[in-house]
Design a protein around this motif. Structure first.
Motif, PDB file in Angstrom:
ATOM      1  N   GLN A  50       0.835  -1.205   0.000  1.00 14.98           N
ATOM      2  CA  GLN A  50       0.000   0.000   0.000  1.00 14.98           C
ATOM      3  C   GLN A  50       0.866   1.250   0.000  1.00 14.98           C
ATOM      4  O   GLN A  50       0.533   2.244  -0.654  1.00 14.98           O
ATOM      5  N   LEU A  51       1.965   1.203   0.732  1.00 14.71           N
ATOM      6  CA  LEU A  51       2.885   2.342   0.741  1.00 14.71           C
ATOM      7  C   LEU A  51       3.432   2.585  -0.659  1.00 14.71           C
ATOM      8  O   LEU A  51       3.490   3.740  -1.129  1.00 14.71           O
ATOM      9  N   ALA A  52       3.810   1.509  -1.344  1.00 17.85           N
ATOM     10  CA  ALA A  52       4.357   1.640  -2.698  1.00 17.85           C
ATOM     11  C   ALA A  52       3.309   2.166  -3.677  1.00 17.85           C
ATOM     12  O   ALA A  52       3.552   3.134  -4.411  1.00 17.85           O
ATOM     13  N   PHE A  53       2.127   1.537  -3.680  1.00 14.51           N
ATOM     14  CA  PHE A  53       1.089   1.953  -4.624  1.00 14.51           C
ATOM     15  C   PHE A  53       0.561   3.342  -4.292  1.00 14.51           C
ATOM     16  O   PHE A  53       0.272   4.136  -5.187  1.00 14.51           O
ATOM     17  N   GLY A  54       0.411   3.638  -2.991  1.00 15.91           N
ATOM     18  CA  GLY A  54      -0.031   4.973  -2.605  1.00 15.91           C
ATOM     19  C   GLY A  54       0.953   6.034  -3.051  1.00 15.91           C
ATOM     20  O   GLY A  54       0.565   7.105  -3.524  1.00 15.91           O
ATOM     21  N   GLY A  55       2.254   5.739  -2.912  1.00 16.69           N
ATOM     22  CA  GLY A  55       3.275   6.673  -3.376  1.00 16.69           C
ATOM     23  C   GLY A  55       3.218   6.882  -4.875  1.00 16.69           C
ATOM     24  O   GLY A  55       3.390   8.002  -5.374  1.00 16.69           O
ATOM     25  N   ILE A  56       2.939   5.798  -5.609  1.00 18.59           N
ATOM     26  CA  ILE A  56       2.806   5.904  -7.070  1.00 18.59           C
ATOM     27  C   ILE A  56       1.621   6.788  -7.434  1.00 18.59           C
ATOM     28  O   ILE A  56       1.708   7.650  -8.323  1.00 18.59           O
TER      29      ILE A  56
END
Length: 306
Positions: A50-56
């Motif tokens: 979620q951190l990765a996708f949210g950052g994207i």
């Protein structure tokens, strides 16, 4: 705010809410494909992905620098320090429960959640309930009373779900940071815990990947679905009154219960059927109230046109 703008915002809230309901309801079934990974590891991968996708998503929107405001403003950081553990508990139990036979109890928690959210909206935010919504709350309370009379208690999983979200949404409404930025910031604060759980899993030699081929893709998929569903969920909460938002939450446990029974082969007792019957009545009353509100807003818009 013009009536047409309010109606448009409310419609967006309904669509976002329905999207989150569908995704969240099907996630317990999706998690079965991630066996033999346990709930703690699943939660950890959810936070990290979620951190990765949210950052994207933030980068695509050109708002990655807006994330800094969540950490440099003392008031926003203080709110985050409370919202992150509150929502983290919900994410953990949502991924831990289905792989430990607790999907029915999670569904029961989401049946109770609309009551706690709606009552929070009524008594904390002073929102007004229409007659149909009062009837919906009444039907839901009867369902709760039946459950308490038959079983004398609720599962701790059920109580965690229904009592954990209201304080979260109270605090989230006090924040001035955008939904996506707040979501990413919460995941950042939860990342140390996620990494610790992964480390413990490695030390104890627990499986870190699903047995199926392309296991890492399936894990990333769960994170992506969780990200989209949570962003839809929180965005809907900001576009609807807390009372309406709370009662619309009934759609999720009904679908989740059907997934648990027909796809996960979990059983439901005869006593629980009575409670679910009253919860179903509450859902129909909420739908009727929502349709009535849309029709009234539409008529007001037409009559206001010269």
């Amino acid at each position: 705010m013009p009536t047409s703008t309010v109606a448009k915002q409310e419609l967006q809230g309904y669509l976002l809410m329905f999207g989150s309901i569908i995704i969240f309801s099907l996630l317990p079934y999706y998690l079965q494909f991630l066996a033999p990974v346990d709930g703690n590891i699943l939660f950890s991968f959810r936070v990290l992905s979620q951190l990765a996708f949210g950052g994207i998503f933030l980068a695509m929107a050109g708002k990655i620098y807006a994330l800094k405001a969540s950490f440099i403003q003392p008031r926003e950081l203080l709110i985050l320090c409370f919202t992150a553990p509150l929502v983290g508990l919900q994410w953990w139990v949502f991924f831990w429960g289905p792989v430990n036979g607790e999907t029915i109890n999670i569904a029961m928690g989401y049946f109770l959640l609309p009551i706690t959210i709606s009552l929070t909206g009524r008594f904390y935010f002073k929102e007004k309930l229409t007659p149909l919504l009062w009837l919906a709350v009444g039907a839901a309370l009867i369902g709760v009373s039946v459950q308490l009379f038959k079983n004398h208690t609720f599962s701790w999983v059920t109580l965690l779900v229904c009592l954990g979200y209201p304080p979260y949404f109270i605090l989230r409404r006090k924040s001035k940071i955008s939904t996506t930025s707040n979501f990413v910031a919460e995941n950042i604060l939860l990342t140390p815990l996620a990494l610790l759980l992964v480390y413990i899993g490695v030390i104890e030699q627990r499986p870190l990947l699903p047995a199926l081929n392309w296991g890492i893709v399936l894990l990333l998929g769960s994170g992506l679905l969780g990200t989209i569903a949570m962003l839809f969920f929180v965005s809907a909460a900001s576009r609807l009154t807390l009372t309406v938002f709370g009662m619309l939450n009934y759609g999720e446990p009904i679908l989740m219960m059907l997934v648990a029974i027909f796809l996960l082969n979990e059983s439901i007792s005869h006593n629980q059927l009575w409670s679910y019957g009253f919860f179903g009545i509450a859902v129909l009353l909420v739908i009727a109230d929502s349709l009535l509100r849309i029709m009234i807003n539409r008529n007001n818009t037409f009559t206001s046109i010269p």
